[in-house]
Design a protein around this motif. Structure first.
Motif, PDB file in Angstrom:
ATOM      1  N   THR A  27     -11.497   4.809 -12.441  1.00 36.34           N
ATOM      2  CA  THR A  27     -12.095   3.919 -13.438  1.00 36.34           C
ATOM      3  C   THR A  27     -12.562   2.604 -12.833  1.00 36.34           C
ATOM      4  O   THR A  27     -13.371   1.893 -13.438  1.00 36.34           O
ATOM      5  CB  THR A  27     -11.096   3.614 -14.564  1.00 36.34           C
ATOM      6  OG1 THR A  27      -9.937   2.959 -14.013  1.00 36.34           O
ATOM      7  CG2 THR A  27     -10.671   4.882 -15.283  1.00 36.34           C
ATOM      8  N   SER A  68     -15.683   0.377 -13.927  1.00 34.92           N
ATOM      9  CA  SER A  68     -15.497  -1.011 -14.333  1.00 34.92           C
ATOM     10  C   SER A  68     -16.364  -1.959 -13.518  1.00 34.92           C
ATOM     11  O   SER A  68     -16.736  -3.032 -14.002  1.00 34.92           O
ATOM     12  CB  SER A  68     -14.020  -1.406 -14.180  1.00 34.92           C
ATOM     13  OG  SER A  68     -13.196  -0.609 -15.001  1.00 34.92           O
ATOM     14  N   PHE A  99     -12.880   6.777 -18.649  1.00 34.37           N
ATOM     15  CA  PHE A  99     -11.874   5.982 -19.351  1.00 34.37           C
ATOM     16  C   PHE A  99     -11.179   6.816 -20.421  1.00 34.37           C
ATOM     17  O   PHE A  99      -9.953   6.720 -20.601  1.00 34.37           O
ATOM     18  CB  PHE A  99     -12.530   4.757 -19.991  1.00 34.37           C
ATOM     19  CG  PHE A  99     -13.016   3.732 -19.021  1.00 34.37           C
ATOM     20  CD1 PHE A  99     -12.126   3.002 -18.261  1.00 34.37           C
ATOM     21  CD2 PHE A  99     -14.366   3.497 -18.871  1.00 34.37           C
ATOM     22  CE1 PHE A  99     -12.567   2.043 -17.372  1.00 34.37           C
ATOM     23  CE2 PHE A  99     -14.829   2.540 -17.980  1.00 34.37           C
ATOM     24  CZ  PHE A  99     -13.927   1.812 -17.216  1.00 34.37           C
TER      25      PHE A  99
END
Length: 258
Positions: free
Chosen positions: A141, A145, A182
């Protein structure tokens, strides 16, 4: 499906974790343990265990603080959302890699050693594999991000987590448009909560807080310079007989004639 996995499934997983853990502790307290395999093989255990536990605990603390701290408190402290996200990515990335390396060592040790594998249950191997998958998803992730360094995506997860705890019906809608990685990370984490009471993970709740108030012990070294005199078996036997004669007589058992 979005409403089920992120609006209903969290309550199912958390309820099973809480009430299942209580039921297991009440019904089978002797199974409430980590079942260490250190006696079978120490190699890879110490380093792998340290890396894994330090990494996982750091991630847990970071997730709890990062997701459940109200936004107004962060704003009041003057912490920018972009700065918070960069810190979370950095610390979480380092801790995640540590936990992955340590967990990989523990999984390799448990899977390849015949004796350890013989004493391992399906739940032991399965939950460790699921934890490794969760760590891998979590580290992945970071790349997603990195495309949203303004912190806006992070706010969505904070609103979702706090909405779940406050029973807001629109909590699932907060993360409806986030990246798939996510969502997989969240579902895998909730599944670990669901399986928590049925695995060795329950030992995480056994924090030895009673050691803070239990009476202490003091070890005193003898100052005797000469050893105690030795006694023969005959002397010890005579001392036992004399001690038995000197003891007060208890109530006499009735005889058959009485």
């Amino acid at each position: 499906m979005n409403n089920f996995f992120f609006g209903i499934y969290p309550y199912i997983a958390l309820s099973v974790m809480i009430f299942g853990s209580i039921a297991r502790y009440e019904r089978d307290p002797f199974t409430w343990k980590s079942s260490s395999s250190q006696l079978l093989r120490r190699k890879q255990l110490v380093l792998g265990s340290i890396l894994f536990h330090v990494g996982v605990l750091t991630i847990l603390v970071g997730h709890v603080a990062g997701l459940l701290t109200p936004v107004w408190i962060i704003d009041a402290l003057g912490i920018g959302h972009a700065f918070k996200q960069v810190v979370a990515m950095t610390v979480g990335g380092i801790a995640g890699v540590m936990a992955l390396i340590g967990g990989g060592m523990l999984f390799h040790r448990r899977w390849t050693d015949p004796r350890i594998r013989k004493t391992s249950s399906v739940a032991d191997i399965g939950i460790l594999g699921l934890l490794l998958l969760q760590l891998l998803l979590g580290v992945s992730t970071i790349f997603a991000s990195a495309r949203h360094l303004d912190g806006h995506e992070m706010l969505k997860f904070m609103h979702w987590a706090q909405g779940i705890l406050t029973f807001r019906p629109d909590a699932a809608a907060q993360i409806a448009d986030v990246a798939l990685i996510f969502k997989l990370h969240i579902v895998c984490g909730l599944t670990i909560f669901l399986l928590f009471p049925f695995t060795r993970l329950v030992h995480m709740l056994s924090v030895p807080v009673r050691y803070f108030w239990r009476p202490g012990y003091q070890i005193v070294r003898s100052r005797r310079t000469t050893p105690l005199p030795s006694h023969s078996d005959a002397e010890i036997a005579r001392a036992k007989v004399a001690s038995a004669k000197a003891a007060p007589a208890g109530p006499r058992a009735p005889s058959l004639a009485e």
